[in-house]
Design an enzyme around this catalytic site. Structure first.
Site, PDB file in Angstrom:
ATOM      1  N   CYS A 111      -9.757   2.497 -53.924  1.00  0.00           N
ATOM      2  CA  CYS A 111      -9.142   3.322 -54.985  1.00  0.00           C
ATOM      3  C   CYS A 111      -9.070   2.579 -56.320  1.00  0.00           C
ATOM      4  CB  CYS A 111      -7.756   3.769 -54.560  1.00  0.00           C
ATOM      5  SG  CYS A 111      -7.759   4.527 -52.928  1.00  0.00           S
ATOM      6  N   HIS A 248      -3.493   5.680 -60.365  1.00  0.00           N
ATOM      7  CA  HIS A 248      -4.214   6.232 -59.209  1.00  0.00           C
ATOM      8  C   HIS A 248      -3.298   7.239 -58.509  1.00  0.00           C
ATOM      9  CE1 HIS A 248      -6.140   6.828 -55.473  1.00  0.00           C
ATOM     10  NE2 HIS A 248      -5.367   6.000 -54.785  1.00  0.00           N
ATOM     11  N   ASN A 278      -5.461  12.767 -52.746  1.00  0.00           N
ATOM     12  CA  ASN A 278      -5.889  11.417 -53.116  1.00  0.00           C
ATOM     13  C   ASN A 278      -7.418  11.371 -53.072  1.00  0.00           C
ATOM     14  OD1 ASN A 278      -6.612   8.726 -53.173  1.00  0.00           O
ATOM     15  ND2 ASN A 278      -5.019   8.051 -51.746  1.00  0.00           N
TER      16      ASN A 278
HETATM   17  O1  UT7 Z   1      -5.012   5.220 -52.083  1.00  0.00           O
HETATM   18  C1  UT7 Z   1      -4.162   4.480 -51.269  1.00  0.00           C
HETATM   19  C2  UT7 Z   1      -4.061   5.206 -49.994  1.00  0.00           C
HETATM   20  N1  UT7 Z   1      -2.848   5.418 -49.334  1.00  0.00           N
HETATM   21  C3  UT7 Z   1      -1.606   5.537 -49.826  1.00  0.00           C
HETATM   22  O2  UT7 Z   1      -1.290   5.336 -50.938  1.00  0.00           O
HETATM   23  C4  UT7 Z   1      -0.574   5.922 -48.807  1.00  0.00           C
HETATM   24  C5  UT7 Z   1       0.776   5.318 -49.065  1.00  0.00           C
HETATM   25  N2  UT7 Z   1       1.753   5.833 -48.094  1.00  0.00           N
HETATM   26  C6  UT7 Z   1       2.232   7.078 -48.161  1.00  0.00           C
HETATM   27  O3  UT7 Z   1       1.915   7.831 -49.060  1.00  0.00           O
HETATM   28  C7  UT7 Z   1       3.238   7.493 -47.130  1.00  0.00           C
HETATM   29  O4  UT7 Z   1       3.579   6.404 -46.303  1.00  0.00           O
HETATM   30  C8  UT7 Z   1       2.742   8.675 -46.232  1.00  0.00           C
HETATM   31  C9  UT7 Z   1       2.701   9.945 -47.049  1.00  0.00           C
HETATM   32  C10 UT7 Z   1       1.365   8.357 -45.673  1.00  0.00           C
HETATM   33  C11 UT7 Z   1       3.701   8.896 -45.055  1.00  0.00           C
HETATM   34  O5  UT7 Z   1       5.011   9.153 -45.535  1.00  0.00           O
HETATM   35  P1  UT7 Z   1       6.249   8.407 -44.881  1.00  0.00           P
HETATM   36  O6  UT7 Z   1       7.466   8.927 -45.551  1.00  0.00           O
HETATM   37  O7  UT7 Z   1       5.988   6.927 -44.964  1.00  0.00           O
HETATM   38  O8  UT7 Z   1       6.218   8.942 -43.398  1.00  0.00           O
HETATM   39  P2  UT7 Z   1       6.116   8.086 -42.029  1.00  0.00           P
HETATM   40  O9  UT7 Z   1       4.758   7.530 -41.857  1.00  0.00           O
HETATM   41  O10 UT7 Z   1       7.298   7.180 -41.933  1.00  0.00           O
HETATM   42  O11 UT7 Z   1       6.286   9.235 -40.955  1.00  0.00           O
HETATM   43  C12 UT7 Z   1       7.539   9.935 -40.805  1.00  0.00           C
HETATM   44  C13 UT7 Z   1       7.383  10.952 -39.694  1.00  0.00           C
HETATM   45  C14 UT7 Z   1       6.813  10.381 -38.408  1.00  0.00           C
HETATM   46  O12 UT7 Z   1       7.453  11.021 -37.324  1.00  0.00           O
HETATM   47  P3  UT7 Z   1       8.660  10.290 -36.534  1.00  0.00           P
HETATM   48  O13 UT7 Z   1       8.062   9.025 -36.007  1.00  0.00           O
HETATM   49  O14 UT7 Z   1       9.720  10.069 -37.560  1.00  0.00           O
HETATM   50  O15 UT7 Z   1       9.026  11.300 -35.499  1.00  0.00           O
HETATM   51  C15 UT7 Z   1       5.365  10.803 -38.447  1.00  0.00           C
HETATM   52  O16 UT7 Z   1       4.808  10.941 -37.152  1.00  0.00           O
HETATM   53  O17 UT7 Z   1       6.490  11.983 -40.102  1.00  0.00           O
HETATM   54  C16 UT7 Z   1       5.474  12.155 -39.098  1.00  0.00           C
HETATM   55  N3  UT7 Z   1       4.244  12.579 -39.792  1.00  0.00           N
HETATM   56  C17 UT7 Z   1       4.002  13.865 -40.076  1.00  0.00           C
HETATM   57  N4  UT7 Z   1       4.713  14.991 -39.871  1.00  0.00           N
HETATM   58  C18 UT7 Z   1       4.187  16.140 -40.316  1.00  0.00           C
HETATM   59  C19 UT7 Z   1       3.220  11.812 -40.230  1.00  0.00           C
HETATM   60  N5  UT7 Z   1       2.297  12.594 -40.831  1.00  0.00           N
HETATM   61  C20 UT7 Z   1       2.753  13.862 -40.757  1.00  0.00           C
HETATM   62  C21 UT7 Z   1       2.271  15.103 -41.183  1.00  0.00           C
HETATM   63  N6  UT7 Z   1       3.016  16.211 -40.961  1.00  0.00           N
HETATM   64  N7  UT7 Z   1       1.094  15.228 -41.843  1.00  0.00           N
END
Ligand code: UT7
Length: 321
Positions: A111, A248, A278
């Protein structure tokens, strides 16, 4: 001599995929995706490759700049989703444009690819090697997305953005920073696809993207303000003089957190993530192109562009429009 943007262009595939569309293939919801990321929809290729998206964005940037393809000395394409391992997509773009006098190559900085490309051009211009360059950020990440993995498939979109840079005696890039930390490489990765090795008896690899979202989130929220602060310190330019921070577009919450850490209002951080998701190396030029289309950019404006991504890599540019 510095690198100054003479024209900008962008292109996204026609097909729009909404959060509700994704909720039909994985267990997710518009509410979860929008509240955690700011994404409403993204464009997904139905056949066009990275090279095609890149070429169309490049054509538009050339048209906007008034530069002819044969006047280009250099083409750099930042991508993490090239159509081939070789030849490079940049060479494909060169052929499609008829940029017969340009050297062309891809770079892999995820990115941060567009920022890295810009800084490489600045180096060539400062050394007096080249005078006219085309840089492109283009991705079809949909082809390396695991559409069964809800933690990544809701985040990314396809698209391309390009800029023509001309060597200038004033304005343009005033300063830049770049960095890499390979020890954190596993936080965001995509292995190569292989059919296995007959000598070792190893299994085929599918080559999908994998990410530790929270680690990448923490990294971004630390690195963006750090590189912005460093640029301001190096140039002696104050926050008040910065009209926009063009970051970004990975997650609106990352942008909000960076704005808060910098003590700057969100109105100085334009976003387009709601409509494109993204798009990795394409997100910064896509956003710049929209800003220009809306009349938000005027000659002499001071901007900071900042990108971060797999590697881990990061980079920022302070420029006069
Ligand atoms: O260009 C660079 C590329 N990447 C990034 O910049 C990504 C940076 N990170 C992020 O943007 C965030 O960490 C995410 C958007 C990817 C995830 O958000 P989060 O608030 O960190 O969520 P999490 O990974 O802590 O997941 C929370 C919950 C989990 O369930 P449990 O374990 O709490 O029951 C996940 O399994 O949300 C669940 N989850 C979803 N639920 C519904 C993960 N993905 C999804 C989804 N829909 N798509």
């Amino acid at each position: 001599m510095t690198a100054k943007i003479a024209g900008i262009g962008a292109y996204v595939p026609e097909r729009i995929v909404t959060n509700d569309d994704l909720a039909k293939i994985v267990e997710t919801s518009d509410e979860w995706i929008y509240s955690r990321t700011g994404i409403r929809e993204r464009h997904i290729s139905t056949g066009e490759g990275t090279k095609e998206l890149a070429t169309e964005a490049a054509r538009r940037a050339l048209l906007a700049s008034g530069v002819r393809p044969e006047d280009l000395d250099l083409i750099i394409l930042g991508t993490s989703s090239p159509d081939h391992n070789f030849p490079s997509d940049a060479c494909g773009v060169q052929a499609a444009l008829g940029a017969v006098n340009a050297v062309a190559f891809d770079i892999s900085a995820a990115c941060a690819g567009f920022i890295f490309a810009m800084n490489i051009v600045q180096g060539f211009f400062m050394a007096g090697v080249y005078k006219t360059a085309l840089i492109i950020g283009a991705e079809t990440l949909s082809k390396v997305t695991d559409w069964g993995d809800r933690s990544t498939c809701v985040l990314f979109g396809d698209g391309a953005g390009a800029a023509v840079l001309k060597s200038s005696e004033d304005g343009g890039i005033l300063d830049m920073v770049m960095g890499a930390d390979g020890t954190k490489g596993s936080a965001l990765s995509c292995t190569s696809r292989t059919l296995g090795n007959f000598l070792l008896g190893t299994a085929p690899q599918t080559g999908f993207m994998a990410m530790d979202g929270q680690e990448v989130f923490r990294f971004a929220v630390r690195k963006i303000p750090e590189s912005v602060e460093l640029l301001l310190k190096k140039t002696g330019i104050s926050r008040q003089e910065i009209k926009y921070y063009v970051l970004h577009q990975a997650n609106e919450r990352i942008i909000e957190a960076a704005a808060k850490r910098l003590g700057e209002p969100m109105k100085k951080f334009p976003t387009s993530i709601a409509r494109y998701g993204n798009t990795s190396s394409a997100s910064i030029p896509l956003l710049l192109n929209e800003m220009q289309g809306r009349g938000m950019l005027e000659k002499g404006d001071t901007l900071i562009l900042s990108g971060f991504g797999a590697g881990m890599t990061w980079g920022a540019v302070l420029l006069e429009w």
